[in-house]
Design a protein around this motif. Structure first.
Motif, PDB file in Angstrom:
ATOM      1  N   MET A   1       0.849  -1.171   0.000  1.00 47.51           N
ATOM      2  CA  MET A   1       0.000   0.000   0.000  1.00 47.51           C
ATOM      3  C   MET A   1       0.894   1.234   0.000  1.00 47.51           C
ATOM      4  O   MET A   1       1.851   1.320   0.745  1.00 47.51           O
ATOM      5  N   GLU A  54      -9.826  -0.166  -4.242  1.00 43.07           N
ATOM      6  CA  GLU A  54      -8.837   0.125  -5.285  1.00 43.07           C
ATOM      7  C   GLU A  54      -9.251   1.374  -6.043  1.00 43.07           C
ATOM      8  O   GLU A  54     -10.405   1.804  -5.996  1.00 43.07           O
ATOM      9  N   ARG A  55      -8.299   1.962  -6.719  1.00 43.63           N
ATOM     10  CA  ARG A  55      -8.531   3.160  -7.519  1.00 43.63           C
ATOM     11  C   ARG A  55      -9.635   2.878  -8.543  1.00 43.63           C
ATOM     12  O   ARG A  55      -9.649   1.829  -9.170  1.00 43.63           O
ATOM     13  N   PHE A  76      -6.236   3.610  -0.891  1.00 44.57           N
ATOM     14  CA  PHE A  76      -6.667   2.411  -1.609  1.00 44.57           C
ATOM     15  C   PHE A  76      -5.969   1.191  -1.032  1.00 44.57           C
ATOM     16  O   PHE A  76      -4.744   1.116  -1.006  1.00 44.57           O
ATOM     17  N   ARG A  78      -5.762  -1.839  -2.130  1.00 44.65           N
ATOM     18  CA  ARG A  78      -5.060  -2.688  -3.100  1.00 44.65           C
ATOM     19  C   ARG A  78      -4.087  -1.907  -3.967  1.00 44.65           C
ATOM     20  O   ARG A  78      -3.783  -2.297  -5.082  1.00 44.65           O
ATOM     21  N   GLU A  79      -3.599  -0.812  -3.442  1.00 48.07           N
ATOM     22  CA  GLU A  79      -2.610   0.002  -4.156  1.00 48.07           C
ATOM     23  C   GLU A  79      -1.273  -0.741  -4.116  1.00 48.07           C
ATOM     24  O   GLU A  79      -0.882  -1.261  -3.073  1.00 48.07           O
ATOM     25  N   GLU A  97      -3.765  14.083  -7.394  1.00 45.24           N
ATOM     26  CA  GLU A  97      -4.912  13.733  -6.550  1.00 45.24           C
ATOM     27  C   GLU A  97      -5.420  14.954  -5.796  1.00 45.24           C
ATOM     28  O   GLU A  97      -6.620  15.183  -5.700  1.00 45.24           O
TER      29      GLU A  97
END
Length: 105
Positions: A1, A54-55, A76, A78-79, A97
């Motif tokens: 992450m 996730e994104r 996120f 699952r980054e 961002e």
């Protein structure tokens, strides 16, 4: 992450809300409660950290951010790990961002 970069504006907040899969991207229930809490306490400054799997899972805000929300960050789960990445590239992503959130206000 990947680590979360905290914007300078978040340095001076009164309350940080860590929210998973709710405000400001999902309507109803907890999101409504959070929105009511923030808007009924205008004397407090809030930082919101939204946790998503996730994104791309949540792409559109369904609530406007009141003026007393000084920071919105997405985290996120699952980054991919940042290890071995170019630090300048990570900074560019973080700036993008922040701009995306500022433009959405």
């Amino acid at each position: 992450m990947a680590p979360v970069e905290v914007p300078d504006s978040a340095a001076e907040v009164d309350v940080c809300l860590l929210l998973e899969g709710t405000y400001p991207y999902v309507k109803g229930g907890v999101s409504t409660w959070v929105y009511d809490l923030i808007t009924r306490l205008p004397e407090l400054r809030f930082a919101v950290v939204h946790v998503a799997p996730e994104r791309g899972t949540y792409t559109r805000r369904l609530y406007s951010l009141p003026a007393n929300v000084v920071s919105l960050s997405d985290l996120f789960c699952r980054e991919p790990l940042a290890r071995g990445r170019d630090p300048a590239a990570l900074q560019r992503v973080a700036r993008a961002e922040r701009r995306r959130h500022a433009d959405a206000r």
